[in-house]
Scaffold this motif. Structure first.
Motif, PDB file in Angstrom:
ATOM      1  N   ALA A 112       1.116  48.414   5.100  1.00  0.00           N
ATOM      2  CA  ALA A 112      -0.324  47.984   5.475  1.00  0.00           C
ATOM      3  C   ALA A 112      -0.270  48.338   7.031  1.00  0.00           C
ATOM      4  CB  ALA A 112      -0.462  46.299   5.228  1.00  0.00           C
ATOM      5  N   TRP A 113      -1.855  48.632   7.130  1.00  0.00           N
ATOM      6  CA  TRP A 113      -2.238  48.502   8.614  1.00  0.00           C
ATOM      7  C   TRP A 113      -3.499  47.931   8.635  1.00  0.00           C
ATOM      8  CZ3 TRP A 113      -4.102  54.139  10.579  1.00  0.00           C
ATOM      9  CH2 TRP A 113      -4.470  53.760  11.824  1.00  0.00           C
ATOM     10  N   ARG A 114      -3.390  46.863   9.454  1.00  0.00           N
ATOM     11  CA  ARG A 114      -4.739  46.138   9.491  1.00  0.00           C
ATOM     12  C   ARG A 114      -5.281  45.686  10.663  1.00  0.00           C
ATOM     13  NH1 ARG A 114      -1.562  43.512   5.367  1.00  0.00           N
ATOM     14  NH2 ARG A 114      -0.360  42.253   7.073  1.00  0.00           N
ATOM     15  N   VAL A 115      -6.710  45.449  10.913  1.00  0.00           N
ATOM     16  CA  VAL A 115      -7.179  44.983  12.057  1.00  0.00           C
ATOM     17  C   VAL A 115      -7.820  43.793  12.056  1.00  0.00           C
ATOM     18  CG1 VAL A 115      -9.060  45.349  13.870  1.00  0.00           C
ATOM     19  CG2 VAL A 115      -7.958  47.295  12.973  1.00  0.00           C
ATOM     20  N   THR A 116      -7.634  42.657  12.695  1.00  0.00           N
ATOM     21  CA  THR A 116      -7.924  41.444  12.436  1.00  0.00           C
ATOM     22  C   THR A 116      -8.275  40.636  13.819  1.00  0.00           C
ATOM     23  OG1 THR A 116      -5.811  40.266  12.780  1.00  0.00           O
ATOM     24  CG2 THR A 116      -6.098  40.927  10.508  1.00  0.00           C
ATOM     25  N   ALA A 117      -8.894  39.580  13.731  1.00  0.00           N
ATOM     26  CA  ALA A 117      -9.146  38.647  14.797  1.00  0.00           C
ATOM     27  C   ALA A 117      -8.045  38.589  15.745  1.00  0.00           C
ATOM     28  CB  ALA A 117      -9.872  37.367  14.719  1.00  0.00           C
ATOM     29  N   TRP A 145      -9.211  41.752  19.400  1.00  0.00           N
ATOM     30  CA  TRP A 145      -8.907  42.084  17.930  1.00  0.00           C
ATOM     31  C   TRP A 145      -7.154  42.090  18.159  1.00  0.00           C
ATOM     32  CZ3 TRP A 145     -12.093  41.969  14.203  1.00  0.00           C
ATOM     33  CH2 TRP A 145     -13.540  42.069  14.413  1.00  0.00           C
ATOM     34  N   ALA A 146      -6.744  42.015  17.004  1.00  0.00           N
ATOM     35  CA  ALA A 146      -5.209  42.277  16.755  1.00  0.00           C
ATOM     36  C   ALA A 146      -5.107  43.368  15.668  1.00  0.00           C
ATOM     37  CB  ALA A 146      -4.758  40.899  16.205  1.00  0.00           C
ATOM     38  N   ARG A 181       2.729  42.463  15.083  1.00  0.00           N
ATOM     39  CA  ARG A 181       1.416  42.379  15.268  1.00  0.00           C
ATOM     40  C   ARG A 181       1.269  42.437  16.875  1.00  0.00           C
ATOM     41  NH1 ARG A 181      -2.934  39.243  13.154  1.00  0.00           N
ATOM     42  NH2 ARG A 181      -4.062  37.816  14.766  1.00  0.00           N
ATOM     43  N   ALA A 182      -0.025  43.154  17.227  1.00  0.00           N
ATOM     44  CA  ALA A 182      -0.181  42.920  18.653  1.00  0.00           C
ATOM     45  C   ALA A 182      -1.765  42.367  18.715  1.00  0.00           C
ATOM     46  CB  ALA A 182      -0.170  44.532  19.153  1.00  0.00           C
ATOM     47  N   SER A 183      -1.781  41.330  19.315  1.00  0.00           N
ATOM     48  CA  SER A 183      -3.187  40.797  19.663  1.00  0.00           C
ATOM     49  C   SER A 183      -3.587  40.845  21.319  1.00  0.00           C
ATOM     50  CB  SER A 183      -2.981  39.060  19.227  1.00  0.00           C
ATOM     51  OG  SER A 183      -4.283  38.500  19.363  1.00  0.00           O
ATOM     52  N   TRP A 184      -4.770  41.397  21.224  1.00  0.00           N
ATOM     53  CA  TRP A 184      -5.367  41.782  22.616  1.00  0.00           C
ATOM     54  C   TRP A 184      -6.487  40.718  22.938  1.00  0.00           C
ATOM     55  CZ3 TRP A 184      -7.519  47.136  23.790  1.00  0.00           C
ATOM     56  CH2 TRP A 184      -7.739  47.148  25.368  1.00  0.00           C
ATOM     57  N   SER A 185      -6.216  39.655  23.903  1.00  0.00           N
ATOM     58  CA  SER A 185      -7.120  38.706  24.472  1.00  0.00           C
ATOM     59  C   SER A 185      -6.779  38.375  25.861  1.00  0.00           C
ATOM     60  CB  SER A 185      -7.581  37.719  23.416  1.00  0.00           C
ATOM     61  OG  SER A 185      -6.504  36.992  23.547  1.00  0.00           O
TER      62      SER A 185
END
Length: 168
Positions: free
Chosen positions: A155-160, A33-34, A102-106
């Motif tokens: 805004a505060w979002r969780v995305t792929a 998730w990001a 944006r922080a994306s974790w994978s």
């Protein structure tokens, strides 16, 4: 969000102190998730900062943010594994504007990007970050040198998570 006076997140390096007084609203964050935050970066005082905070433990966390230091706005990250490090790059053109972090974790890593909302984001940092229980993340504000910093969050979002490191 309003920052408490003298709030910050830092552990040991160079300054010798531990500050664990950041103002963060955090929620569960998982690999795959990001998380994004958007806010207006209207800062004027030394070390005013806002962005995204990711916490695994008291001594393992990441602060991805914009910060006013040395007379200009910069974007960067503090990565802490027992001791903090600090990376930044100039972002003066973001001052007073709506910023997206944006922080994306994978793939065992977190990729941090930032920029003016609605424009292409630039890569700020890639850091190793292994799966851990109870990781949380969300909006952050700190005001190490004063009281009264108010940061409007939009805004505060969780995305792929991002599909790749490049080509965003």
């Amino acid at each position: 969000m309003t920052a408490a006076a003298e709030s910050d997140a830092w552990r040991h390096t160079s300054y010798g102190f531990v500050h664990d007084t950041e103002n963060a609203l955090i929620a569960p964050f998982s690999p795959g998730w990001a998380m994004e935050v958007e806010y207006t970066a209207a800062f004027s005082e030394l070390f005013d900062q806002a962005g995204l905070f990711i916490r695994a433990r008291d001594d393992v966390w990441v602060k991805a943010a914009t910060e006013f230091s040395d007379g200009q706005l910069s974007a960067g990250a503090v990565v802490t594994h027992g001791r903090s490090d600090w990376s930044l790059s100039p972002a003066s053109d973001w001052l007073g504007k709506r910023v997206l972090i944006r922080a994306s974790w994978s793939g065992g890593a977190i990729t941090i990007r930032g920029g003016i909302a609605g424009e292409p984001l630039r890569l700020l940092r890639v850091l190793p970050f292994e799966d851990a229980d109870s990781v949380e993340a969300g909006p952050l504000v700190c005001a190490p040198t004063r009281a009264g910093l108010v940061v409007p969050f939009h805004a505060w979002r969780v995305t792929a998570a991002d599909a790749s490191l490049h080509g965003q």
